[in-house]
Write a protein that holds these residues in place. Sequence first.
Motif, PDB file in Angstrom:
ATOM      1  N   VAL A 216     -79.798  11.026 -27.202  1.00  0.00           N
ATOM      2  CA  VAL A 216     -80.059   9.696 -26.634  1.00  0.00           C
ATOM      3  C   VAL A 216     -78.793   8.848 -26.688  1.00  0.00           C
ATOM      4  O   VAL A 216     -78.414   8.196 -25.702  1.00  0.00           O
ATOM      5  CB  VAL A 216     -81.213   9.000 -27.385  1.00  0.00           C
ATOM      6  N   PHE A 217     -78.127   8.857 -27.831  1.00  0.00           N
ATOM      7  CA  PHE A 217     -76.882   8.088 -27.987  1.00  0.00           C
ATOM      8  C   PHE A 217     -75.849   8.548 -26.965  1.00  0.00           C
ATOM      9  O   PHE A 217     -75.200   7.731 -26.295  1.00  0.00           O
ATOM     10  CB  PHE A 217     -76.350   8.268 -29.406  1.00  0.00           C
ATOM     11  N   THR A 218     -75.679   9.869 -26.849  1.00  0.00           N
ATOM     12  CA  THR A 218     -74.690  10.424 -25.923  1.00  0.00           C
ATOM     13  C   THR A 218     -75.032  10.078 -24.479  1.00  0.00           C
ATOM     14  O   THR A 218     -74.157   9.709 -23.691  1.00  0.00           O
ATOM     15  CB  THR A 218     -74.593  11.950 -26.091  1.00  0.00           C
ATOM     16  N   GLY A 219     -76.318  10.191 -24.129  1.00  0.00           N
ATOM     17  CA  GLY A 219     -76.737   9.865 -22.768  1.00  0.00           C
ATOM     18  C   GLY A 219     -76.468   8.409 -22.416  1.00  0.00           C
ATOM     19  O   GLY A 219     -76.015   8.102 -21.303  1.00  0.00           O
ATOM     20  N   ILE A 220     -76.722   7.517 -23.368  1.00  0.00           N
ATOM     21  CA  ILE A 220     -76.462   6.092 -23.127  1.00  0.00           C
ATOM     22  C   ILE A 220     -74.970   5.843 -22.946  1.00  0.00           C
ATOM     23  O   ILE A 220     -74.540   5.085 -22.064  1.00  0.00           O
ATOM     24  CB  ILE A 220     -77.022   5.249 -24.293  1.00  0.00           C
ATOM     25  N   ALA A 221     -74.152   6.498 -23.782  1.00  0.00           N
ATOM     26  CA  ALA A 221     -72.700   6.332 -23.679  1.00  0.00           C
ATOM     27  C   ALA A 221     -72.191   6.833 -22.328  1.00  0.00           C
ATOM     28  O   ALA A 221     -71.333   6.184 -21.693  1.00  0.00           O
ATOM     29  CB  ALA A 221     -71.995   7.062 -24.814  1.00  0.00           C
ATOM     30  N   ILE A 222     -72.710   7.960 -21.860  1.00  0.00           N
ATOM     31  CA  ILE A 222     -72.285   8.506 -20.565  1.00  0.00           C
ATOM     32  C   ILE A 222     -72.686   7.571 -19.429  1.00  0.00           C
ATOM     33  O   ILE A 222     -71.903   7.331 -18.486  1.00  0.00           O
ATOM     34  CB  ILE A 222     -72.873   9.914 -20.364  1.00  0.00           C
ATOM     35  N   ALA A 223     -73.900   7.005 -19.505  1.00  0.00           N
ATOM     36  CA  ALA A 223     -74.320   6.027 -18.493  1.00  0.00           C
ATOM     37  C   ALA A 223     -73.380   4.831 -18.496  1.00  0.00           C
ATOM     38  O   ALA A 223     -73.034   4.287 -17.440  1.00  0.00           O
ATOM     39  CB  ALA A 223     -75.760   5.588 -18.761  1.00  0.00           C
ATOM     40  N   GLY A 224     -72.946   4.428 -19.694  1.00  0.00           N
ATOM     41  CA  GLY A 224     -72.001   3.314 -19.796  1.00  0.00           C
ATOM     42  C   GLY A 224     -70.666   3.623 -19.153  1.00  0.00           C
ATOM     43  O   GLY A 224     -70.011   2.720 -18.604  1.00  0.00           O
ATOM     44  N   ILE A 225     -70.246   4.902 -19.205  1.00  0.00           N
ATOM     45  CA  ILE A 225     -68.978   5.285 -18.572  1.00  0.00           C
ATOM     46  C   ILE A 225     -69.016   4.993 -17.076  1.00  0.00           C
ATOM     47  O   ILE A 225     -68.073   4.432 -16.507  1.00  0.00           O
ATOM     48  CB  ILE A 225     -68.689   6.783 -18.809  1.00  0.00           C
ATOM     49  N   PHE A 226     -70.114   5.358 -16.417  1.00  0.00           N
ATOM     50  CA  PHE A 226     -70.220   5.139 -14.977  1.00  0.00           C
ATOM     51  C   PHE A 226     -70.270   3.643 -14.658  1.00  0.00           C
ATOM     52  O   PHE A 226     -69.684   3.189 -13.673  1.00  0.00           O
ATOM     53  CB  PHE A 226     -71.448   5.854 -14.421  1.00  0.00           C
ATOM     54  N   ALA A 227     -70.954   2.870 -15.517  1.00  0.00           N
ATOM     55  CA  ALA A 227     -70.990   1.421 -15.320  1.00  0.00           C
ATOM     56  C   ALA A 227     -69.599   0.824 -15.504  1.00  0.00           C
ATOM     57  O   ALA A 227     -69.161  -0.037 -14.721  1.00  0.00           O
ATOM     58  CB  ALA A 227     -71.980   0.786 -16.299  1.00  0.00           C
TER      59      ALA A 227
END
Length: 263
Positions: A216-227
């Motif tokens: 979950v943490f990793t997925g949120i961080a990856i979503a933040g990269i695109f943002a």
Amino acid sequence: MEIAGYLAAVFIGVSLGLIGAGGSILTVPVFVYLLHVHPVLATTYSLFVVGSCSLIGSVRAYAKKLIDFHVVLSFGLPSLLSVFLVRHFLLPAIPDHLFSIGELNIDKAVFLMLLFALLMLAAAISMIRSAVKPPVSPGRKERTGWLLVQGLFVGAITGLLGAGGGFLIIPALVLISRLPMKIAVGSSLTIMAISSFFGFFSTLPHYTIHWMQLLVFTGIAIAGIFAGSALSEKIPGQHLKKGFGWFVLAIGLFILVHELFFP
């Protein structure tokens, strides 16, 4: 505190997307202080997060032909060696209790966090300083030799503290190999992805992983990269990098004070 930890994952991803490096330096402190993960396990979690985020960046760099694979091999192979040696031999060899200074007990967890604080201070200074123009380029053999040395050094940091070391790799590639900045960033991301995943999976049997929390943490961080990447087209990256450097400096000082005076 758990919600704050996942919000911090967004910030880590956005910062990576905005400035291309540095955000992952916050991963270990977030896991330790907000998600209450033991520092040794937090370095392991960080390797997975750093590897995943770096992989996303390296795939995008490969699509744009911004990776120098000769540099990746020259830097990456010794990095893998030192990651392996540190994760399998040095880290387990550090005793649970190291020494005491008065009433202050320096155990393995405190020692790692103090080292990480010093790493954060070094990263902050690197981000705050203005870019330095590369000197006259050495010969190819000299460049390869320096890359091998740098790879061993950065791999040791990655293995011990779970940090990708992008703030060390990028200047090395620019100053030693005289790579253009974009190719240095793309090559650095590739090196970090390989060494971080290697460090994580090679020692995976030694740790009990809370996979739901980590994914979950990793997925949120990856979503933040695109943002962050979308925002980077509208916001000047250099000013953000210096501002983020001051923020990392403050966090590093907080860790030092917390571990030394309020353990």
